[in-house]
Design an enzyme around this catalytic site. Structure first.
Site, PDB file in Angstrom:
ATOM      1  N   VAL A   1     -28.112  39.394 -81.554  1.00 29.18           N
ATOM      2  CA  VAL A   1     -29.010  39.111 -80.434  1.00 29.18           C
ATOM      3  C   VAL A   1     -29.297  37.615 -80.349  1.00 29.18           C
ATOM      4  O   VAL A   1     -29.351  37.041 -79.256  1.00 29.18           O
ATOM      5  CB  VAL A   1     -30.322  39.908 -80.581  1.00 29.18           C
ATOM      6  CG1 VAL A   1     -31.351  39.481 -79.523  1.00 29.18           C
ATOM      7  CG2 VAL A   1     -30.047  41.407 -80.472  1.00 29.18           C
TER       8      VAL A   1
ATOM      9  N   ASP B   1     -35.166  39.128 -81.227  1.00 27.34           N
ATOM     10  CA  ASP B   1     -34.507  39.146 -82.542  1.00 27.34           C
ATOM     11  C   ASP B   1     -35.525  39.084 -83.672  1.00 27.34           C
ATOM     12  O   ASP B   1     -35.323  39.681 -84.734  1.00 27.34           O
ATOM     13  CB  ASP B   1     -33.446  38.045 -82.670  1.00 27.34           C
ATOM     14  CG  ASP B   1     -34.013  36.648 -82.490  1.00 27.34           C
ATOM     15  OD1 ASP B   1     -35.242  36.475 -82.497  1.00 27.34           O
ATOM     16  OD2 ASP B   1     -33.213  35.707 -82.313  1.00 27.34           O
TER      17      ASP B   1
ATOM     18  N   ASN C   1     -29.038  39.098 -85.719  1.00 32.92           N
ATOM     19  CA  ASN C   1     -28.196  37.905 -85.601  1.00 32.92           C
ATOM     20  C   ASN C   1     -27.332  37.943 -84.354  1.00 32.92           C
ATOM     21  O   ASN C   1     -27.093  36.921 -83.712  1.00 32.92           O
ATOM     22  CB  ASN C   1     -27.310  37.755 -86.841  1.00 32.92           C
ATOM     23  CG  ASN C   1     -28.113  37.394 -88.081  1.00 32.92           C
ATOM     24  OD1 ASN C   1     -29.270  37.004 -87.996  1.00 32.92           O
ATOM     25  ND2 ASN C   1     -27.498  37.541 -89.235  1.00 32.92           N
TER      26      ASN C   1
ATOM     27  N   ASP D   1     -31.377  27.566 -81.807  1.00 25.94           N
ATOM     28  CA  ASP D   1     -32.419  26.931 -80.993  1.00 25.94           C
ATOM     29  C   ASP D   1     -32.062  25.483 -80.686  1.00 25.94           C
ATOM     30  O   ASP D   1     -32.276  24.987 -79.574  1.00 25.94           O
ATOM     31  CB  ASP D   1     -33.774  26.981 -81.715  1.00 25.94           C
ATOM     32  CG  ASP D   1     -34.422  28.354 -81.644  1.00 25.94           C
ATOM     33  OD1 ASP D   1     -33.932  29.204 -80.875  1.00 25.94           O
ATOM     34  OD2 ASP D   1     -35.418  28.569 -82.357  1.00 25.94           O
TER      35      ASP D   1
ATOM     36  N   THR E   1     -33.827  37.611 -92.868  1.00 28.78           N
ATOM     37  CA  THR E   1     -33.069  37.120 -94.018  1.00 28.78           C
ATOM     38  C   THR E   1     -33.035  35.594 -93.965  1.00 28.78           C
ATOM     39  O   THR E   1     -33.328  34.992 -92.937  1.00 28.78           O
ATOM     40  CB  THR E   1     -31.628  37.662 -93.986  1.00 28.78           C
ATOM     41  OG1 THR E   1     -30.964  37.151 -92.806  1.00 28.78           O
ATOM     42  CG2 THR E   1     -31.624  39.181 -93.952  1.00 28.78           C
TER      43      THR E   1
END
Length: 208
Positions: A34, A72, A32, A94, A83
């Site tokens: 990253v 990641d 997360n 994104d 997760t």
């Protein structure tokens, strides 16, 4: 052919980033972290450079930090899989990154008085968000939506190529954006049609 090349390239990059991913995990860095760092890097490239007209530098910075999508993901896989929050965060970041990229391009073209380029950039921005939303909504309804000419990777490549072309010809970025705008609109139609066919099959009791 393009999809085969994309899969092969991704597989090759995965082999390259795996040692980096292992090193980061051993250092206590989470996937997360990253993801967020990659988004911050994209924002710096897009807003700090692209929006100010340094298109080539912006494209190179954005490309470098966009590769964290692969990093990641590799880290998450090594930890036993992504997760639910990690997947949510990745998708959300994104959208932030895409908005910054096309928003910055739109701003730069507006400062240059390139009205046609602005129109194309806005279409790319809106259509790109819709492309992603349609997929997310379809998957939320239990359907698949991995189709289309201009998925996220293709969109980033297209705007990057346009930025590089702008260093050679003034109309390079605008031309690339118009090609991408057309492909993005087509992709929206392809995804909606794909989901419609699945919905029809489900209503008729036929396995999609």
């Amino acid at each position: 052919m393009a999809k085969i090349f994309q899969v092969s390239a991704r597989a090759g990059m995965t082999r390259v980033v795996e040692p980096v991913a292992r090193g980061l995990l051993r250092s206590g860095v989470s996937p997360n972290a990253v993801t967020v760092a990659g988004t911050v890097g994209v924002l710096i490239g897009a807003i700090g450079f692209g929006a100010r007209g340094h298109l080539v530098a912006g494209a190179l910075i954005v490309t470098l930090f966009a590769l964290t999508d692969l990093l990641d993901g590799t880290m998450a896989r090594m930890r036993g899989g992504a997760t639910k929050f990690g997947a949510f965060l990745d998708s959300s970041m994104d959208r932030v990154a895409d908005g910054a990229i096309f928003g910055s391009v739109t701003y730069w073209l507006a400062t240059q008085g390139d009205s046609w380029g602005v129109v194309a950039a806005v279409i790319c921005l809106v259509a790109g968000q819709v492309v992603s939303y349609v997929k997310a909504r379809a998957e939320g309804l239990g359907m698949t939506c991995n189709v289309g000419l201009a998925e996220r990777t293709e969109r980033l490549i297209a705007v990057g190529v346009g930025a590089l072309l702008s260093a050679v010809v003034d109309w390079g970025l605008t031309a690339a954006l118009w090609v991408l705008a057309v492909l993005s609109v087509i992709t929206v139609g392809q995804r909606i049609a794909h989901v419609h066919r699945q919905a029809q099959r489900a209503e008729m009791g036929v396995d999609a």
